[in-house]
Design a protein around this motif. Structure first.
Motif, PDB file in Angstrom:
ATOM      1  N   ALA A  66      29.405  49.811  36.125  1.00  0.00           N
ATOM      2  CA  ALA A  66      30.213  51.028  36.285  1.00  0.00           C
ATOM      3  C   ALA A  66      31.710  50.701  36.243  1.00  0.00           C
ATOM      4  N   LYS A  67      32.098  49.628  36.934  1.00  0.00           N
ATOM      5  CA  LYS A  67      33.520  49.246  36.960  1.00  0.00           C
ATOM      6  C   LYS A  67      33.997  48.777  35.579  1.00  0.00           C
ATOM      7  N   CYS A  68      33.148  48.029  34.879  1.00  0.00           N
ATOM      8  CA  CYS A  68      33.515  47.570  33.528  1.00  0.00           C
ATOM      9  C   CYS A  68      33.660  48.765  32.579  1.00  0.00           C
ATOM     10  N   ALA A  69      32.808  49.782  32.775  1.00  0.00           N
ATOM     11  CA  ALA A  69      32.902  50.973  31.919  1.00  0.00           C
ATOM     12  C   ALA A  69      34.218  51.706  32.177  1.00  0.00           C
ATOM     13  N   ARG A  70      34.632  51.741  33.428  1.00  0.00           N
ATOM     14  CA  ARG A  70      35.906  52.404  33.756  1.00  0.00           C
ATOM     15  C   ARG A  70      37.090  51.616  33.206  1.00  0.00           C
ATOM     16  N   SER A  71      37.086  50.288  33.457  1.00  0.00           N
ATOM     17  CA  SER A  71      38.210  49.460  33.019  1.00  0.00           C
ATOM     18  C   SER A  71      37.862  47.986  33.169  1.00  0.00           C
ATOM     19  N   LEU A  72      37.759  47.287  32.049  1.00  0.00           N
ATOM     20  CA  LEU A  72      37.473  45.844  32.120  1.00  0.00           C
ATOM     21  C   LEU A  72      38.560  45.091  32.881  1.00  0.00           C
ATOM     22  N   PRO A  73      39.851  45.332  32.545  1.00  0.00           N
ATOM     23  CA  PRO A  73      40.892  44.622  33.308  1.00  0.00           C
ATOM     24  C   PRO A  73      40.846  44.948  34.797  1.00  0.00           C
ATOM     25  N   GLY A  74      40.510  46.189  35.134  1.00  0.00           N
ATOM     26  CA  GLY A  74      40.393  46.581  36.541  1.00  0.00           C
ATOM     27  C   GLY A  74      39.278  45.814  37.227  1.00  0.00           C
ATOM     28  N   TYR A  75      38.154  45.664  36.529  1.00  0.00           N
ATOM     29  CA  TYR A  75      37.013  44.913  37.072  1.00  0.00           C
ATOM     30  C   TYR A  75      37.399  43.450  37.314  1.00  0.00           C
ATOM     31  N   PHE A  76      38.068  42.847  36.341  1.00  0.00           N
ATOM     32  CA  PHE A  76      38.431  41.433  36.495  1.00  0.00           C
ATOM     33  C   PHE A  76      39.513  41.235  37.559  1.00  0.00           C
ATOM     34  N   ALA A  77      40.451  42.182  37.654  1.00  0.00           N
ATOM     35  CA  ALA A  77      41.494  42.092  38.692  1.00  0.00           C
ATOM     36  C   ALA A  77      40.837  42.067  40.076  1.00  0.00           C
ATOM     37  N   GLU A  78      39.856  42.945  40.266  1.00  0.00           N
ATOM     38  CA  GLU A  78      39.161  43.026  41.549  1.00  0.00           C
ATOM     39  C   GLU A  78      38.369  41.738  41.832  1.00  0.00           C
ATOM     40  N   SER A  79      37.715  41.204  40.805  1.00  0.00           N
ATOM     41  CA  SER A  79      36.932  39.971  40.975  1.00  0.00           C
ATOM     42  C   SER A  79      37.829  38.783  41.348  1.00  0.00           C
ATOM     43  N   ILE A  80      38.995  38.710  40.720  1.00  0.00           N
ATOM     44  CA  ILE A  80      39.934  37.612  41.045  1.00  0.00           C
ATOM     45  C   ILE A  80      40.427  37.771  42.481  1.00  0.00           C
ATOM     46  N   TYR A  81      40.741  39.011  42.853  1.00  0.00           N
ATOM     47  CA  TYR A  81      41.229  39.263  44.211  1.00  0.00           C
ATOM     48  C   TYR A  81      40.193  38.826  45.248  1.00  0.00           C
ATOM     49  N   LYS A  82      38.929  39.226  45.004  1.00  0.00           N
ATOM     50  CA  LYS A  82      37.848  38.847  45.925  1.00  0.00           C
ATOM     51  C   LYS A  82      37.671  37.341  45.988  1.00  0.00           C
ATOM     52  N   ALA A  83      37.897  36.667  44.865  1.00  0.00           N
ATOM     53  CA  ALA A  83      37.730  35.206  44.820  1.00  0.00           C
ATOM     54  C   ALA A  83      38.775  34.504  45.680  1.00  0.00           C
ATOM     55  N   MET A  84      39.932  35.155  45.886  1.00  0.00           N
ATOM     56  CA  MET A  84      41.013  34.496  46.636  1.00  0.00           C
ATOM     57  C   MET A  84      41.242  35.028  48.041  1.00  0.00           C
ATOM     58  N   LYS A  85      40.816  36.264  48.304  1.00  0.00           N
ATOM     59  CA  LYS A  85      41.157  36.825  49.617  1.00  0.00           C
ATOM     60  C   LYS A  85      40.333  36.179  50.732  1.00  0.00           C
ATOM     61  N   GLY A  86      40.876  36.227  51.923  1.00  0.00           N
ATOM     62  CA  GLY A  86      40.162  35.658  53.076  1.00  0.00           C
ATOM     63  C   GLY A  86      40.224  34.140  53.105  1.00  0.00           C
ATOM     64  N   ALA A  87      39.410  33.548  53.951  1.00  0.00           N
ATOM     65  CA  ALA A  87      39.431  32.086  54.089  1.00  0.00           C
ATOM     66  C   ALA A  87      38.713  31.455  52.910  1.00  0.00           C
ATOM     67  N   GLY A  88      39.324  30.406  52.369  1.00  0.00           N
ATOM     68  CA  GLY A  88      38.686  29.699  51.252  1.00  0.00           C
ATOM     69  C   GLY A  88      38.835  30.468  49.944  1.00  0.00           C
ATOM     70  N   THR A  89      38.650  29.768  48.841  1.00  0.00           N
ATOM     71  CA  THR A  89      38.797  30.362  47.519  1.00  0.00           C
ATOM     72  C   THR A  89      37.542  30.070  46.717  1.00  0.00           C
ATOM     73  N   ASP A  90      37.052  31.080  45.977  1.00  0.00           N
ATOM     74  CA  ASP A  90      35.939  30.863  45.060  1.00  0.00           C
ATOM     75  C   ASP A  90      36.552  30.375  43.744  1.00  0.00           C
ATOM     76  N   ASP A  91      36.783  29.053  43.686  1.00  0.00           N
ATOM     77  CA  ASP A  91      37.507  28.492  42.536  1.00  0.00           C
ATOM     78  C   ASP A  91      36.737  28.632  41.224  1.00  0.00           C
ATOM     79  N   GLN A  92      35.424  28.591  41.319  1.00  0.00           N
ATOM     80  CA  GLN A  92      34.613  28.708  40.108  1.00  0.00           C
ATOM     81  C   GLN A  92      34.876  30.049  39.414  1.00  0.00           C
ATOM     82  N   THR A  93      34.889  31.121  40.209  1.00  0.00           N
ATOM     83  CA  THR A  93      35.158  32.458  39.652  1.00  0.00           C
ATOM     84  C   THR A  93      36.599  32.553  39.163  1.00  0.00           C
ATOM     85  N   LEU A  94      37.516  32.046  39.939  1.00  0.00           N
ATOM     86  CA  LEU A  94      38.929  32.086  39.572  1.00  0.00           C
ATOM     87  C   LEU A  94      39.151  31.380  38.225  1.00  0.00           C
ATOM     88  N   ILE A  95      38.596  30.182  38.087  1.00  0.00           N
ATOM     89  CA  ILE A  95      38.735  29.422  36.833  1.00  0.00           C
ATOM     90  C   ILE A  95      38.095  30.189  35.681  1.00  0.00           C
TER      91      ILE A  95
END
Length: 317
Positions: free
Chosen positions: A237-266
């Motif tokens: 649903a998010k990709c249908a609305r906006s691919l860049p919006g979907y990826f922006a959110e995924s990157i944010y989730k990968a970095m927010k809070g303690a620790g970083t999901d580096d695999q997703t970020l990369i």
């Protein structure tokens, strides 16, 4: 979307010269990481493939093997990812997600929900060539239930093209009837409609759905489904609305809070650097109280940070 990347082909490109720069950066004691990251992030993926070929011709060595032996950690992962052709990178990511200990559903969801039909087809044929097994067979062997069915639908890469005006109303009604309107949920309606309609068509359906039900489709997906099925339906649903919006959110989730999901970020920084990184930055700034540049700067360190910031390509203060 063309030309919305931050990484562009280098205009005065010479593969032999670049191969020499990298050779010198790794020769002798110590490694000049700065020279490596500046060069690699300033060339397109196609140019990096030419540099690999030139390096082997000039020095009889595999450039990626050399880089792996000279670099370490997250920085090594990032540089190796940049040196890999995009479809091969997706194939490797999917294979690792399936064949590791347990299944990394997040990787399956991100790649299968966001890639275009022609990319999915290229991924499937290269996967078979590399691993002597159909990607679908590996995916179904590792997943179950409605989640598995949705992934199989996405793997067919047969979304309808364009907007089918005559179906907008009935699709919205079918989704409403399958969820909010009844007790329990008819997941198969969500799978069929979200898995087979074009993004442009789905955007119209979501609009109609909101008028009909009073909910955004994402709210209903969250209320009506759970677990990995919920995650894949939300991603679609998010990709249908906006691919860049979907990826922006995924990157944010990968970095927010303690620790970083580096695999997703990369994965996202590398995969989108030549596609729509500029749009991702715009969406990131809009959605969150900071810029992508600032968040990377505060969340990473060393050569890894330097290389990621070059892929980001600028700050949107």
């Amino acid at each position: 979307m063309a030309g919305r990347g931050t990484v562009k082909p280098h205009s005065g490109f010479n593969a032999n010269n670049d191969a020499e720069v990298l050779y010198k950066a790794m020769k002798g004691i110590g490694t000049d990481e700065d020279a490596i990251l500046k060069l690699v992030t300033a060339r397109s993926n196609a140019q990096r493939q030419e540099i690999k070929a030139a390096f082997k011709t000039l020095h009889g060595k595999d450039l990626v093997d050399n880089l792996k032996s000279e670099l370490t950690g997250k920085f090594e992962s990032l540089i190796v990812a940049l040196m890999t052709p995009p479809i091969m990178f997706d194939v490797t990511s999917l294979r690792n997600a399936i064949k590791g200990a347990g299944t990394d559903e997040k990787v399956l969801i991100e790649i299968l929900a966001s890639r275009l039909a022609n990319e999915i087809n290229e991924i499937k044929s290269l996967y078979k060539q590399e691993h002597k097994v159909e990607l679908e067979k590996d995916v179904t062997g590792d997943t179950a239930g409605h989640f598995e069915r949705m992934l199989v639908v996405l793997l067919q890469a047969s979304r309808q093209q364009g907007i089918q005006e005559n179906l907008i109303q009935s699709d919205a009604q079918a989704l409403f009837a399958a969820g909010e309107k009844k007790c329990g949920t008819d997941e198969s309606q969500f799978i069929t409609i979200l898995g087979n309609r074009s993004s442009a068509h789905l955007r119209k359906v979501f609009e109609e759905y909101r008028k009909l039900s009073g909910y955004e489709i994402e709210e209903s997906i969250q209320r009506e489904t759970s677990g990995t099925l919920q995650e894949v339906l939300l991603a679609v649903a998010k990709c249908a609305r906006s691919l860049p919006g979907y990826f922006a959110e995924s990157i944010y989730k990968a970095m927010k809070g303690a620790g970083t999901d580096d695999q997703t970020l990369i994965r996202i920084m590398v995969c989108r650097s030549e596609v729509d990184m500029l749009d991702i930055r715009v969406e990131f700034r809009k959605k969150f109280a900071t810029s992508l540049h600032k968040m990377i700067n505060g969340d990473t360190a060393g050569d890894y940070r330097k290389a990621l910031l070059l892929l980001c390509g600028g700050d949107d203060a």
